[in-house]
Design a protein around this motif. Structure first.
Motif, PDB file in Angstrom:
ATOM      1  N   TRP A  85       0.785  -1.229   0.000  1.00  0.00           N
ATOM      2  CA  TRP A  85       0.000   0.000   0.000  1.00  0.00           C
ATOM      3  C   TRP A  85       0.829   1.297   0.000  1.00  0.00           C
ATOM      4  O   TRP A  85       0.326   2.356  -0.390  1.00  0.00           O
ATOM      5  N   ASP A  86       2.144   1.230   0.422  1.00  0.00           N
ATOM      6  CA  ASP A  86       2.899   2.477   0.530  1.00  0.00           C
ATOM      7  C   ASP A  86       3.390   2.948  -0.848  1.00  0.00           C
ATOM      8  O   ASP A  86       3.077   2.351  -1.878  1.00  0.00           O
ATOM      9  N   ILE A  87       4.177   4.023  -0.839  1.00  0.00           N
ATOM     10  CA  ILE A  87       4.633   4.636  -2.095  1.00  0.00           C
ATOM     11  C   ILE A  87       5.494   3.685  -2.906  1.00  0.00           C
ATOM     12  O   ILE A  87       5.478   3.691  -4.134  1.00  0.00           O
ATOM     13  N   ASN A  88       6.253   2.835  -2.205  1.00  0.00           N
ATOM     14  CA  ASN A  88       7.087   1.856  -2.927  1.00  0.00           C
ATOM     15  C   ASN A  88       6.217   0.871  -3.698  1.00  0.00           C
ATOM     16  O   ASN A  88       6.498   0.541  -4.852  1.00  0.00           O
ATOM     17  N   ALA A  89       5.150   0.431  -3.043  1.00  0.00           N
ATOM     18  CA  ALA A  89       4.232  -0.498  -3.701  1.00  0.00           C
ATOM     19  C   ALA A  89       3.551   0.182  -4.882  1.00  0.00           C
ATOM     20  O   ALA A  89       3.369  -0.428  -5.948  1.00  0.00           O
ATOM     21  N   GLN A  90       3.200   1.444  -4.738  1.00  0.00           N
ATOM     22  CA  GLN A  90       2.570   2.191  -5.829  1.00  0.00           C
ATOM     23  C   GLN A  90       3.527   2.349  -7.014  1.00  0.00           C
ATOM     24  O   GLN A  90       3.089   2.427  -8.171  1.00  0.00           O
ATOM     25  N   ASN A  91       4.818   2.368  -6.720  1.00  0.00           N
ATOM     26  CA  ASN A  91       5.818   2.480  -7.780  1.00  0.00           C
ATOM     27  C   ASN A  91       6.224   1.124  -8.341  1.00  0.00           C
ATOM     28  O   ASN A  91       7.096   1.047  -9.215  1.00  0.00           O
ATOM     29  N   GLY A  92       5.601   0.072  -7.855  1.00  0.00           N
ATOM     30  CA  GLY A  92       5.881  -1.266  -8.396  1.00  0.00           C
ATOM     31  C   GLY A  92       7.031  -1.994  -7.741  1.00  0.00           C
ATOM     32  O   GLY A  92       7.466  -3.042  -8.230  1.00  0.00           O
ATOM     33  N   VAL A  93       7.553  -1.468  -6.638  1.00  0.00           N
ATOM     34  CA  VAL A  93       8.651  -2.137  -5.921  1.00  0.00           C
ATOM     35  C   VAL A  93       8.276  -2.242  -4.435  1.00  0.00           C
ATOM     36  O   VAL A  93       8.813  -1.510  -3.595  1.00  0.00           O
ATOM     37  N   PRO A  94       7.375  -3.146  -4.101  1.00  0.00           N
ATOM     38  CA  PRO A  94       6.920  -3.255  -2.714  1.00  0.00           C
ATOM     39  C   PRO A  94       8.026  -3.718  -1.769  1.00  0.00           C
ATOM     40  O   PRO A  94       8.958  -4.410  -2.167  1.00  0.00           O
ATOM     41  N   SER A  95       7.889  -3.325  -0.511  1.00  0.00           N
ATOM     42  CA  SER A  95       8.816  -3.758   0.528  1.00  0.00           C
ATOM     43  C   SER A  95       8.475  -5.200   0.903  1.00  0.00           C
ATOM     44  O   SER A  95       7.305  -5.560   1.061  1.00  0.00           O
ATOM     45  N   ILE A  96       9.519  -6.040   1.047  1.00  0.00           N
ATOM     46  CA  ILE A  96       9.304  -7.476   1.249  1.00  0.00           C
ATOM     47  C   ILE A  96      10.203  -7.994   2.359  1.00  0.00           C
ATOM     48  O   ILE A  96      11.331  -7.542   2.530  1.00  0.00           O
ATOM     49  N   GLY A  97       9.693  -8.981   3.124  1.00  0.00           N
ATOM     50  CA  GLY A  97      10.513  -9.741   4.058  1.00  0.00           C
ATOM     51  C   GLY A  97      10.572  -9.197   5.467  1.00  0.00           C
ATOM     52  O   GLY A  97       9.853  -8.265   5.831  1.00  0.00           O
TER      53      GLY A  97
END
Length: 244
Positions: A183-195
């Motif tokens: 849901w954050d800005i990284n996810a909106q840019n196509g690179v979600p935070s993982i792990g």
């Protein structure tokens, strides 16, 4: 044919067709003697008129011009052969250079592929060894992941403590190695935070620690890459108390 006719004919000849003086006299004398034979003279047959064409001799100028022309033709032919030979040699040299360049490129390509294969094999072996070591030396849970990560970090000179890693892991993912922020800005840019420590792929790829699996979902790879990034930006993962 009369002597006057012969003489008139000789006057009409051009320069390259003139007979020699002796030849002209001989032909004229023969013609004159035939024309003066009496009609009642004894002879087995009637005299025949001359039918041979006059002999033409090339002048010295004509011969020299022809020799020059032949020489020029020969020189032109030789020049053409030399040009063709030079072009052929140039084309052959260019083909040889191209072939050498292609061979060099193929050699470098094979060497690069071999090096890559060896690296992949080494990493796979390291991963297998670490997986085996994890089974025997580290528990396959959050405590084991943190302890294994600390050993690798110590070996690579990456600062951090158990407390600093545990505190940030709980805040970021509650200890879930498969956690994804969608849901954050990284996810909106196509690179979600993982792990475990919620690291995005570009950062993970840049700070990935050799010898660990190259995937954000691997707990130890995620922790060590995140700690490596935190050390570069904040001095240590211990100095991180919020989103980073």
């Amino acid at each position: 044919m009369s002597a006057s006719n012969v003489t008139g004919r000789l006057l009409r000849l051009n320069k390259t067709q003139k007979l020699s003086a002796a030849g002209v006299s001989a032909v004229a004398a023969a013609a004159l003697s035939l024309s003066l034979v009496p009609g009642h003279a004894e002879a087995e047959t009637e005299p025949q008129a001359l039918s041979a064409a006059p002999v033409v001799f090339d002048s010295a100028d004509s011969k020299q011009a022809r020799a020059i022309q032949d020489s020029l033709i020969e020189q032109h032919s030789t020049a053409e052969k030399l040009v063709k030979a030079a072009d052929a040699a140039k084309a052959e040299k260019a083909a040889a250079v191209k072939e050498q360049a292609e061979a060099k490129f193929e050699k470098a390509k094979k060497a690069k592929a071999k090096a890559h294969a060896e690296t992949e094999s080494h990493e796979s072996a390291s991963h297998a060894n670490r997986s085996s070591a994890r089974t025997h030396m580290y528990a396959n849970n959050l405590d084991g992941w943190i302890r294994e990560s600390l050993d690798i970090m110590h070996e690579k000179g990456i600062p951090g403590t158990y407390e600093g890693l545990h505190r940030n892991i709980i805040r970021e993912s509650s200890g879930n190695p498969n956690a994804i922020n969608d849901w954050d800005i990284n996810a909106q840019n196509g690179v979600p935070s993982i792990g475990l420590l919620q690291i995005i792929k570009p950062t993970f790829d840049y700070y990935h620690v050799p010898g660990t699996p190259h995937t954000q979902y691997d707990p130890v790879a995620n922790i060590t890459a995140s700690a490596n990034y935190a050390a570069d930006k904040y001095g240590s993962i211990d100095n991180v108390d919020s989103a980073y």
